[in-house]
Design a protein around this motif. Structure first.
Motif, PDB file in Angstrom:
ATOM      1  N   ALA A 116      31.874  52.635  20.160  1.00  0.00           N
ATOM      2  CA  ALA A 116      31.968  51.334  19.498  1.00  0.00           C
ATOM      3  C   ALA A 116      32.767  50.343  20.343  1.00  0.00           C
ATOM      4  O   ALA A 116      32.408  49.160  20.441  1.00  0.00           O
ATOM      5  N   LEU A 117      33.842  50.823  20.964  1.00  0.00           N
ATOM      6  CA  LEU A 117      34.644  49.959  21.824  1.00  0.00           C
ATOM      7  C   LEU A 117      33.822  49.473  23.010  1.00  0.00           C
ATOM      8  O   LEU A 117      33.903  48.298  23.404  1.00  0.00           O
ATOM      9  N   LEU A 118      33.022  50.351  23.562  1.00  0.00           N
ATOM     10  CA  LEU A 118      32.152  49.960  24.672  1.00  0.00           C
ATOM     11  C   LEU A 118      31.160  48.881  24.227  1.00  0.00           C
ATOM     12  O   LEU A 118      30.962  47.870  24.916  1.00  0.00           O
ATOM     13  N   GLY A 119      30.542  49.092  23.051  1.00  0.00           N
ATOM     14  CA  GLY A 119      29.621  48.088  22.540  1.00  0.00           C
ATOM     15  C   GLY A 119      30.309  46.758  22.277  1.00  0.00           C
ATOM     16  O   GLY A 119      29.748  45.691  22.553  1.00  0.00           O
ATOM     17  N   ALA A 120      31.552  46.806  21.763  1.00  0.00           N
ATOM     18  CA  ALA A 120      32.292  45.574  21.486  1.00  0.00           C
ATOM     19  C   ALA A 120      32.568  44.794  22.762  1.00  0.00           C
ATOM     20  O   ALA A 120      32.508  43.560  22.781  1.00  0.00           O
ATOM     21  N   VAL A 121      32.861  45.510  23.851  1.00  0.00           N
ATOM     22  CA  VAL A 121      33.107  44.845  25.131  1.00  0.00           C
ATOM     23  C   VAL A 121      31.870  44.073  25.573  1.00  0.00           C
ATOM     24  O   VAL A 121      31.953  42.919  26.009  1.00  0.00           O
ATOM     25  N   PHE A 122      30.700  44.677  25.422  1.00  0.00           N
ATOM     26  CA  PHE A 122      29.471  44.011  25.846  1.00  0.00           C
ATOM     27  C   PHE A 122      29.077  42.891  24.888  1.00  0.00           C
ATOM     28  O   PHE A 122      28.432  41.930  25.303  1.00  0.00           O
ATOM     29  N   LEU A 123      29.433  43.017  23.606  1.00  0.00           N
ATOM     30  CA  LEU A 123      29.160  41.917  22.683  1.00  0.00           C
ATOM     31  C   LEU A 123      29.998  40.696  23.027  1.00  0.00           C
ATOM     32  O   LEU A 123      29.556  39.556  22.880  1.00  0.00           O
ATOM     33  N   LYS A 124      31.204  40.921  23.498  1.00  0.00           N
ATOM     34  CA  LYS A 124      32.072  39.813  23.881  1.00  0.00           C
ATOM     35  C   LYS A 124      31.613  39.198  25.194  1.00  0.00           C
ATOM     36  O   LYS A 124      31.716  38.002  25.429  1.00  0.00           O
ATOM     37  N   GLY A 125      31.078  40.041  26.066  1.00  0.00           N
ATOM     38  CA  GLY A 125      30.659  39.582  27.387  1.00  0.00           C
ATOM     39  C   GLY A 125      31.291  40.461  28.443  1.00  0.00           C
ATOM     40  O   GLY A 125      32.499  40.665  28.456  1.00  0.00           O
ATOM     41  N   PHE A 126      30.456  40.984  29.335  1.00  0.00           N
ATOM     42  CA  PHE A 126      30.962  41.949  30.308  1.00  0.00           C
ATOM     43  C   PHE A 126      30.447  41.606  31.695  1.00  0.00           C
ATOM     44  O   PHE A 126      29.291  41.313  31.871  1.00  0.00           O
ATOM     45  N   THR A 127      31.340  41.590  32.665  1.00  0.00           N
ATOM     46  CA  THR A 127      30.968  41.432  34.066  1.00  0.00           C
ATOM     47  C   THR A 127      31.518  42.622  34.827  1.00  0.00           C
ATOM     48  O   THR A 127      32.697  42.944  34.728  1.00  0.00           O
ATOM     49  N   GLU A 128      30.640  43.290  35.555  1.00  0.00           N
ATOM     50  CA  GLU A 128      31.080  44.463  36.308  1.00  0.00           C
ATOM     51  C   GLU A 128      32.176  44.058  37.283  1.00  0.00           C
ATOM     52  O   GLU A 128      32.012  43.167  38.093  1.00  0.00           O
ATOM     53  N   ALA A 129      33.307  44.727  37.180  1.00  0.00           N
ATOM     54  CA  ALA A 129      34.457  44.411  38.030  1.00  0.00           C
ATOM     55  C   ALA A 129      34.589  45.491  39.082  1.00  0.00           C
ATOM     56  O   ALA A 129      35.027  46.605  38.799  1.00  0.00           O
ATOM     57  N   ILE A 130      34.204  45.155  40.312  1.00  0.00           N
ATOM     58  CA  ILE A 130      34.272  46.134  41.389  1.00  0.00           C
ATOM     59  C   ILE A 130      35.721  46.499  41.676  1.00  0.00           C
ATOM     60  O   ILE A 130      36.036  47.647  41.989  1.00  0.00           O
ATOM     61  N   GLY A 131      36.612  45.542  41.523  1.00  0.00           N
ATOM     62  CA  GLY A 131      38.021  45.832  41.758  1.00  0.00           C
ATOM     63  C   GLY A 131      38.554  46.898  40.821  1.00  0.00           C
ATOM     64  O   GLY A 131      39.300  47.797  41.236  1.00  0.00           O
ATOM     65  N   VAL A 132      38.169  46.816  39.540  1.00  0.00           N
ATOM     66  CA  VAL A 132      38.601  47.827  38.575  1.00  0.00           C
ATOM     67  C   VAL A 132      37.998  49.180  38.929  1.00  0.00           C
ATOM     68  O   VAL A 132      38.674  50.220  38.867  1.00  0.00           O
ATOM     69  N   ALA A 133      36.726  49.185  39.332  1.00  0.00           N
ATOM     70  CA  ALA A 133      36.073  50.436  39.710  1.00  0.00           C
ATOM     71  C   ALA A 133      36.763  51.076  40.906  1.00  0.00           C
ATOM     72  O   ALA A 133      36.956  52.296  40.951  1.00  0.00           O
ATOM     73  N   VAL A 134      37.156  50.257  41.891  1.00  0.00           N
ATOM     74  CA  VAL A 134      37.846  50.792  43.064  1.00  0.00           C
ATOM     75  C   VAL A 134      39.148  51.461  42.659  1.00  0.00           C
ATOM     76  O   VAL A 134      39.462  52.582  43.090  1.00  0.00           O
ATOM     77  N   ALA A 135      39.927  50.779  41.804  1.00  0.00           N
ATOM     78  CA  ALA A 135      41.209  51.344  41.372  1.00  0.00           C
ATOM     79  C   ALA A 135      41.011  52.658  40.621  1.00  0.00           C
ATOM     80  O   ALA A 135      41.731  53.636  40.853  1.00  0.00           O
TER      81      ALA A 135
END
Length: 651
Positions: free
Chosen positions: A173-192
């Motif tokens: 549900a939290l994942l779905g809520a993030v996408f309902l708000k709007g989500f942009t893939e963050a490469i910086g977060v993925a790297v960390a």
């Protein structure tokens, strides 16, 4: 004093606009996350590797435990065979896929090009079903394993024990809520996340390996048990060859790696159509990721098999679904173990985010072009709600059990890999590369065996994939039928002669005659003119222009049409057009001529003979049939004002 009242938009209307909002800057049918936002700069390949790595590398959280449950003491040997298939099978296939689809279209797009018409589109719909199985199970499996790490941590309150299902539901549900708000893939977060996770895993494996070295007895006990159970090495390898398909979870991530290659930085001299630098760097990214993951898979399988009691891998055991976390807590203490758990939970959760973004790219890329999606499928948020609901259902069916979902996940991964192998085999054969085509064919056979063996052992994946395929085809057919009378033309262009025909006739009247081209001899056009004049009592044949539509790929929904003008037999003016459907193409042409010239054109049809129902079915599936009434209906729906519609005559 007067007060001006400003009308307030009703809440229901504001909610509807928010729910069905579509980004205006998106490329047509590219998907909401297919490319970076405006001004987005391509990234070095190693950073993009971390983006795809949140899916690929996160499988370390549950892969060693699933491997032991599948292969027992033979887990390390079966893992080595899996790694060999990865490095010498899947990796060459996807390096070729990257070369064939440098803009991130993937193997599905390759097969779409290689298999035209309805057979190609139905095949793509089937693959989309398995792709959705892969991505949905990525979300539910990763969330389930994350909840296992939450519950098993000793610092977590006791009331959370046994609540894995609800914790998993909450994470989804939290994942779905993030996408309902709007989500942009963050490469910086993925790297960390990837750097931290791989570093922590390296520490755990190194410490575990040190314990193995200090207590060499665990190795002798393991080898003795292997010899007792399976005899000689040849028998062990033979049995491992039958067991390694159950470990196929460790091969995930390749399709995602190709999908994100549009983010990879190439060379400044790269050609737009075939960016050699991007292809080279993507292949380097895939190779590095496969080599790094192979090292982790073999080493993690070895230390967990040697150091963890077999009963701890079973359901209810402390290592079930979290073998490396078990070692982290046992050998490095609960504080380090908690840090490891937090890192695992975050990367598993982010793996679900990448899977959701993948689906939001995949569905709009194909279904709208096929006319096989409802209108709301082009908006992100309704699609997020549907996919999140599907994830809830899968989580409930499998009771958030990591082991139970492994078969379904592996099936989705393997079907996509097998289809990619088929695609590159066909591509190599078409390119005349005989040796490579035979090599890829051999890889296809091995992957096909792996897929079929996985399906035989764990048919849940096929069942779930079949459900997705049935849902996609059912919705697609209904959507195609509901949208059959839409204008399907994206753009209309004219050559100089066609433009001259229309400019000349627009001074008086534009009279078009729909003609199904036959021999195209003098008698055909002379008889057609005589018939039109007699049926409609026209005074003469002046200003008559023939329109001939040739159906191209009738399975396409949308098309760009080029109108060419020619004079046949030194007398008859003819406009030739190629489209996916005769009525829709004619309707688009009529409306475009009206807007182009400012004159409402006339078009004359001959009624179709025979039963109208078969003719309607011919229109729906092959683009021909009831041309006159369908053209009129398409025009009526496209132009609501009767006095602006082109004149349509049938006789």
């Amino acid at each position: 004093m007067s007060t001006e009242l400003i009308p307030v938009e009703p809440r229901a209307e504001r909610f509807r606009e928010w729910l069905f909002e579509r980004p205006e800057t998106l490329e047509r049918h590219a998907g909401p996350h297919a490319s970076g936002p405006a001004g987005h700069a391509p990234q070095p390949w190693w950073r993009v590797m971390c983006l795809t790595g949140v899916d690929y590398f996160s499988t370390l959280g549950y892969q060693p435990g699933i491997a032991f449950l599948a292969a027992g003491l033979l887990s390390p040997l079966a893992t080595i065979i899996l790694v060999l298939l990865t490095l010498f099978g899947a990796l060459p296939v996807y390096r070729r896929v990257a070369a064939e689809s440098p803009h991130g279209q993937g193997s599905i797009a390759m097969l779409e090009r290689l298999l035209p018409f309805w057979r190609g589109k139905l095949f793509v719909l089937g693959l989309l079903g398995f792709a959705l199985t892969d991505f949905i199970i990525t979300i539910t499996l990763s969330a389930a394993d994350a909840s296992a790490h939450v519950v098993e941590n000793p610092h977590v309150p006791a009331f959370l024990e046994g609540q894995e299902l609800w914790i998993t539901m909450g994470l989804v549900a939290l994942l779905g809520a993030v996408f309902l708000k709007g989500f942009t893939e963050a490469i910086g977060v993925a790297v960390a996340l990837v750097v931290a996770y791989l570093a922590l895993n390296a520490v755990v494996i190194a410490v575990a390996a040190a314990h193995v070295v200090q207590d060499a007895r665990v190795v002798t006990d393991w080898t003795s048990a292997l010899t007792t159970q399976h005899g000689d090495v040849v028998m062990m390898v033979a049995i491992s060859l039958t067991l390694f398909p159950k470990l196929a979870l460790g091969m995930s991530g390749f399709e995602t790696g190709v999908a994100v290659m549009s983010h990879v930085r190439g060379d400044q001299t790269d050609d737009t159509e075939r960016p050699a630098g991007r292809i080279r760097n993507t292949q380097r990214m895939l190779t590095t990721a496969a080599c790094v993951m192979s090292c982790y898979l073999i080493s993690s399988s070895l230390v967990t098999t040697l150091l963890i009691p077999a009963e701890e891998f079973e359901e209810g055991g402390s290592a079930n679904g979290r073998a490396l976390a078990y070692l982290a807590h046992n050998y490095l203490g609960n504080t380090f173990g908690t840090v490891y758990d937090v890192s695992t939970i975050l990367i598993l959760w982010f793996a679900g985010a990448s899977a959701m973004a993948g689906m939001l790219n995949l569905i709009p890329r194909y279904l709208p072009r096929y006319g096989m999606s409802p209108e709301w499928a082009g908006a992100v948020r309704p699609l997020v709600l549907v996919l999140t609901s599907a994830a809830f259902l899968i989580t409930w069916i499998f009771d958030a059990d990591v082991n139970a979902q492994g078969g379904a996940y592996a099936t989705g991964v393997l079907v996509l890999m097998t289809s990619a192998a088929v695609a590159v085999t066909l591509a190599a054969r078409r390119a005349g590369e005989r040796r490579r085509s035979w090599g890829f064919a051999l890889i296809t056979v091995v992957l096909l065996y792996t897929t079929l063996d996985n399906v035989r052992e764990r048919p849940d994946g096929v069942k779930i994939g079949a459900c997705f395929i049935a849902a996609i085809i059912g919705v697609s057919v209904l959507s195609r039928l509901a949208r059959a009378f839409e204008l399907r033309t994206i753009e209309v262009t004219y050559d100089s002669r066609a433009d001259a025909f229309l400019r000349d006739c627009a001074r008086r009247s534009i009279r078009l005659v729909a003609n199904e081209p036959g021999a195209r001899d003098l008698d055909e056009y002379r008889d057609k003119v005589r018939q039109v004049i007699d049926d409609h009592e026209l005074p003469n044949a002046g200003d008559i222009i023939f329109v001939e539509v040739t159906v191209g790929d009738y399975s396409d929904f949308e098309s760009r049409i080029d109108v060419r003008g020619e004079v046949l037999h030194d007398h008859y003016r003819v406009l030739t057009v190629t489209g996916a459907s005769v009525p829709n193409t004619l309707a688009s042409l009529l409306l475009d001529i009206r807007d182009r010239t400012g004159v409402r054109p006339h078009i004359y049809f001959e009624w179709t003979e025979g039963n109208p129902l078969p003719n309607l079915l011919r229109f729906l599936f092959f683009g021909v049939g009831e041309v006159a009434p369908v053209t009129r209906e398409v025009v009526r729906r496209a132009e609501p004002e009767p006095d602006r519609r082109p004149h349509i005559h049938a006789g």
